[in-house]
Design a protein around this motif. Structure first.
Motif, PDB file in Angstrom:
ATOM      1  N   THR A 103       0.757  -1.139   0.167  1.00  0.00           N
ATOM      2  CA  THR A 103      -0.044  -0.039   0.088  1.00  0.00           C
ATOM      3  C   THR A 103       0.757   1.329  -0.067  1.00  0.00           C
ATOM      4  O   THR A 103       0.424   2.291  -0.636  1.00  0.00           O
ATOM      5  N   ARG A 104       1.953   1.205   0.637  1.00  0.00           N
ATOM      6  CA  ARG A 104       2.869   2.287   0.791  1.00  0.00           C
ATOM      7  C   ARG A 104       3.818   2.712  -0.266  1.00  0.00           C
ATOM      8  O   ARG A 104       4.345   1.822  -1.149  1.00  0.00           O
ATOM      9  N   PHE A 105       3.921   3.914  -0.811  1.00  0.00           N
ATOM     10  CA  PHE A 105       4.842   4.254  -2.006  1.00  0.00           C
ATOM     11  C   PHE A 105       6.139   4.036  -1.452  1.00  0.00           C
ATOM     12  O   PHE A 105       6.583   4.341  -0.449  1.00  0.00           O
ATOM     13  N   GLY A 106       6.922   3.531  -2.441  1.00  0.00           N
ATOM     14  CA  GLY A 106       8.487   3.532  -2.320  1.00  0.00           C
ATOM     15  C   GLY A 106       8.971   4.775  -2.456  1.00  0.00           C
ATOM     16  O   GLY A 106       9.895   4.819  -3.407  1.00  0.00           O
ATOM     17  N   PHE A 107       9.098   5.749  -1.455  1.00  0.00           N
ATOM     18  CA  PHE A 107       9.881   6.789  -1.578  1.00  0.00           C
ATOM     19  C   PHE A 107      11.283   6.664  -1.544  1.00  0.00           C
ATOM     20  O   PHE A 107      11.610   7.363  -2.362  1.00  0.00           O
ATOM     21  N   GLY A 108      11.691   5.984  -0.901  1.00  0.00           N
ATOM     22  CA  GLY A 108      13.296   5.556  -0.985  1.00  0.00           C
ATOM     23  C   GLY A 108      13.781   5.314  -2.373  1.00  0.00           C
ATOM     24  O   GLY A 108      14.893   5.777  -2.721  1.00  0.00           O
ATOM     25  N   LYS A 109      12.894   4.384  -2.872  1.00  0.00           N
ATOM     26  CA  LYS A 109      13.365   4.000  -4.021  1.00  0.00           C
ATOM     27  C   LYS A 109      13.333   5.061  -5.074  1.00  0.00           C
ATOM     28  O   LYS A 109      14.427   5.236  -6.233  1.00  0.00           O
ATOM     29  N   ASN A 110      12.303   5.886  -5.188  1.00  0.00           N
ATOM     30  CA  ASN A 110      12.391   7.067  -5.991  1.00  0.00           C
ATOM     31  C   ASN A 110      13.282   7.948  -5.886  1.00  0.00           C
ATOM     32  O   ASN A 110      14.169   8.563  -6.698  1.00  0.00           O
ATOM     33  N   LYS A 164      16.293   7.094  -4.710  1.00  0.00           N
ATOM     34  CA  LYS A 164      17.725   6.610  -5.077  1.00  0.00           C
ATOM     35  C   LYS A 164      17.823   6.913  -6.452  1.00  0.00           C
ATOM     36  O   LYS A 164      18.829   6.993  -7.137  1.00  0.00           O
ATOM     37  N   ASN A 165      16.762   6.671  -7.320  1.00  0.00           N
ATOM     38  CA  ASN A 165      16.604   7.116  -8.912  1.00  0.00           C
ATOM     39  C   ASN A 165      17.145   8.496  -9.053  1.00  0.00           C
ATOM     40  O   ASN A 165      17.743   9.111 -10.022  1.00  0.00           O
ATOM     41  N   PHE A 166      16.405   9.521  -8.118  1.00  0.00           N
ATOM     42  CA  PHE A 166      16.779  10.963  -8.259  1.00  0.00           C
ATOM     43  C   PHE A 166      18.238  11.182  -8.217  1.00  0.00           C
ATOM     44  O   PHE A 166      18.495  12.197  -8.838  1.00  0.00           O
ATOM     45  N   LEU A 167      19.045  10.495  -7.327  1.00  0.00           N
ATOM     46  CA  LEU A 167      20.265  10.687  -6.912  1.00  0.00           C
ATOM     47  C   LEU A 167      21.160  10.418  -8.169  1.00  0.00           C
ATOM     48  O   LEU A 167      22.355  10.988  -8.398  1.00  0.00           O
ATOM     49  N   GLN A 168      20.517   9.973  -9.196  1.00  0.00           N
ATOM     50  CA  GLN A 168      21.265   9.388 -10.555  1.00  0.00           C
ATOM     51  C   GLN A 168      21.223  10.708 -11.260  1.00  0.00           C
ATOM     52  O   GLN A 168      22.630  10.931 -12.037  1.00  0.00           O
ATOM     53  N   GLY A 218      15.130  11.556   3.109  1.00  0.00           N
ATOM     54  CA  GLY A 218      14.853  11.219   1.574  1.00  0.00           C
ATOM     55  C   GLY A 218      16.266  10.923   1.008  1.00  0.00           C
ATOM     56  O   GLY A 218      16.943  10.049   1.169  1.00  0.00           O
ATOM     57  N   SER A 219      16.429  11.872  -0.124  1.00  0.00           N
ATOM     58  CA  SER A 219      17.539  11.375  -0.839  1.00  0.00           C
ATOM     59  C   SER A 219      19.015  11.973  -0.056  1.00  0.00           C
ATOM     60  O   SER A 219      20.078  11.673  -0.472  1.00  0.00           O
ATOM     61  N   GLY A 220      18.631  13.037   1.289  1.00  0.00           N
ATOM     62  CA  GLY A 220      19.862  13.472   1.788  1.00  0.00           C
ATOM     63  C   GLY A 220      20.218  14.763   1.256  1.00  0.00           C
ATOM     64  O   GLY A 220      21.182  15.276   1.752  1.00  0.00           O
ATOM     65  N   LEU A 221      19.665  15.363   0.278  1.00  0.00           N
ATOM     66  CA  LEU A 221      20.154  16.706  -0.259  1.00  0.00           C
ATOM     67  C   LEU A 221      20.050  17.844   0.631  1.00  0.00           C
ATOM     68  O   LEU A 221      20.862  18.463   0.589  1.00  0.00           O
ATOM     69  N   PHE A 222      18.904  17.801   1.537  1.00  0.00           N
ATOM     70  CA  PHE A 222      18.958  18.979   2.526  1.00  0.00           C
ATOM     71  C   PHE A 222      19.613  18.712   3.570  1.00  0.00           C
ATOM     72  O   PHE A 222      20.230  19.753   4.127  1.00  0.00           O
ATOM     73  N   SER A 223      19.970  17.539   3.839  1.00  0.00           N
ATOM     74  CA  SER A 223      20.875  17.165   5.044  1.00  0.00           C
ATOM     75  C   SER A 223      22.434  17.635   4.458  1.00  0.00           C
ATOM     76  O   SER A 223      23.189  18.328   5.307  1.00  0.00           O
ATOM     77  N   SER A 233      15.491   5.192   1.784  1.00  0.00           N
ATOM     78  CA  SER A 233      15.932   6.574   1.801  1.00  0.00           C
ATOM     79  C   SER A 233      17.191   6.766   2.617  1.00  0.00           C
ATOM     80  O   SER A 233      18.169   7.548   2.477  1.00  0.00           O
ATOM     81  N   VAL A 234      17.318   5.838   3.691  1.00  0.00           N
ATOM     82  CA  VAL A 234      18.615   6.005   4.574  1.00  0.00           C
ATOM     83  C   VAL A 234      19.924   5.644   3.660  1.00  0.00           C
ATOM     84  O   VAL A 234      20.911   6.341   3.762  1.00  0.00           O
ATOM     85  N   GLU A 235      19.716   4.650   2.911  1.00  0.00           N
ATOM     86  CA  GLU A 235      20.853   4.361   1.805  1.00  0.00           C
ATOM     87  C   GLU A 235      21.343   5.262   1.124  1.00  0.00           C
ATOM     88  O   GLU A 235      22.315   5.756   0.716  1.00  0.00           O
ATOM     89  N   SER A 236      20.053   6.249   0.582  1.00  0.00           N
ATOM     90  CA  SER A 236      20.238   7.341  -0.390  1.00  0.00           C
ATOM     91  C   SER A 236      20.981   8.259   0.386  1.00  0.00           C
ATOM     92  O   SER A 236      21.985   8.878  -0.391  1.00  0.00           O
ATOM     93  N   THR A 237      20.594   8.645   1.719  1.00  0.00           N
ATOM     94  CA  THR A 237      21.369   9.799   2.334  1.00  0.00           C
ATOM     95  C   THR A 237      22.833   9.402   2.492  1.00  0.00           C
ATOM     96  O   THR A 237      23.729  10.206   2.384  1.00  0.00           O
ATOM     97  N   LYS A 238      23.086   8.136   2.809  1.00  0.00           N
ATOM     98  CA  LYS A 238      24.473   7.664   2.883  1.00  0.00           C
ATOM     99  C   LYS A 238      25.099   7.734   1.762  1.00  0.00           C
ATOM    100  O   LYS A 238      26.410   7.892   1.820  1.00  0.00           O
ATOM    101  N   LEU A 239      24.538   7.434   0.766  1.00  0.00           N
ATOM    102  CA  LEU A 239      25.277   7.238  -0.741  1.00  0.00           C
ATOM    103  C   LEU A 239      25.845   8.596  -0.986  1.00  0.00           C
ATOM    104  O   LEU A 239      26.963   8.940  -1.282  1.00  0.00           O
TER     105      LEU A 239
END
Length: 278
Positions: free
Chosen positions: A5-12, A14-18, A52-57, A78-84
């Motif tokens: 039911t929940r949207f995959g925010f973190g997967k989105n 990860k793609n954004f960080l490309q 999220g992507s970690g951009l604002f952090s 999302s955690v993985e995206s921020t760490k990346l």
């Protein structure tokens, strides 16, 4: 809420960080400075709730030189995206901590202590328990500190329709999701494309310049996916949000209002008294 039911925010994200670039980081930094009227976060601690992507952090830790940054998100991707992102631009920053956690988990929140600025843009309305998230996030702000949030505007019947669309999207298969993204693109972008075609001879002028058009360094494409799929989904009018946080001992310092339209109302509150959440 089930993963189906929940949207995959973190997967989105990860793609954004490309598509990450220094331009996006600079625009993210600029958006914080413009709203807060601060030039730096040099002497401030910063908590990114739902990183999220970690951009604002990254904007707070790298560009704005915050004394300490704490990023957390419920979504593992999302955690993985921020760490990346941190590994790409500032891997040795010992003042930037990244963790998995939920704003709905009050014992976790209370362990974190308090911060000079708590930032949660477009997050609390996706928790499935928005007012509980409002209550909990109050604990993170020190007296005299700032709470910077954005919440989807309540459009009445229109918001209820979007709620249904998002729920259907997350239960749909791949083809159904792509079709809904295309229909939403037409719904949200047709007018802009027509104006750009007539005025500039380039139908995608605004679409391509989206990161630079006061859009916080975001991506038109990934924002579109986030919009059509972003579920859980709750809304509130700017007046209702303001009254709620004022009742918790906060004073409204800044408001960017949708004026009844589609999008997020943006708020900065100052915690004027240490009033416990009920």
């Amino acid at each position: 809420m089930t993963q189906e039911t929940r949207f995959g925010f973190g997967k989105n994200w990860k793609n954004f960080l490309q598509d990450y670039s220094k331009i996006r980081l600079n625009e993210a930094s600029k958006s914080i400075c413009q709203a807060t009227k601060l030039k730096t976060l040099e002497k401030m601690t910063f908590c990114d709730v739902g990183s999220g992507s970690g951009l604002f952090s990254a904007a707070a830790a790298v560009n704005l030189k915050a004394k300490a940054v704490y990023s957390f998100d419920y979504d593992k991707d999302s955690v993985e995206s921020t760490k990346l992102l941190k590994s790409k631009i500032d891997p040795n920053n010992k003042n930037w901590t990244i963790d998995q956690g939920s704003v709905l988990d009050l014992p976790y929140i209370k362990k974190l202590g308090t911060f000079d600025m708590v930032y949660s843009w477009g997050v609390l309305h996706h928790t499935g328990a928005m007012y509980q998230a409002f209550d909990n996030v109050c604990h993170l702000v020190k007296p005299g500190g700032l709470l910077f949030i954005s919440i989807y505007n309540d459009q009445g019947v229109t918001s209820k329709i979007w709620h249904l669309i998002k729920k259907i999207y997350n239960k749909s298969g791949c083809i159904g999701k792509k079709l809904m993204i295309f229909i939403t693109f037409l719904r949200c972008w047709s007018k802009t494309i027509l104006i750009d075609t007539l005025k500039h001879g380039n139908p995608l002028k605004t679409w391509k310049n989206y990161p630079n058009n006061n859009m916080r360094g975001m991506s038109a494409y990934y924002d579109l996916i986030d919009w059509v799929g972003g579920y859980p989904f709750e809304v509130a009018s700017s007046g209702k949000v303001s009254k709620y946080f004022e009742s918790k001992g906060f004073s409204l310092q800044y408001l960017k209002d949708c004026n009844g339209g589609l999008g997020c109302n943006e708020f900065i509150f100052c915690k004027v008294e240490d009033k416990p959440a009920e």
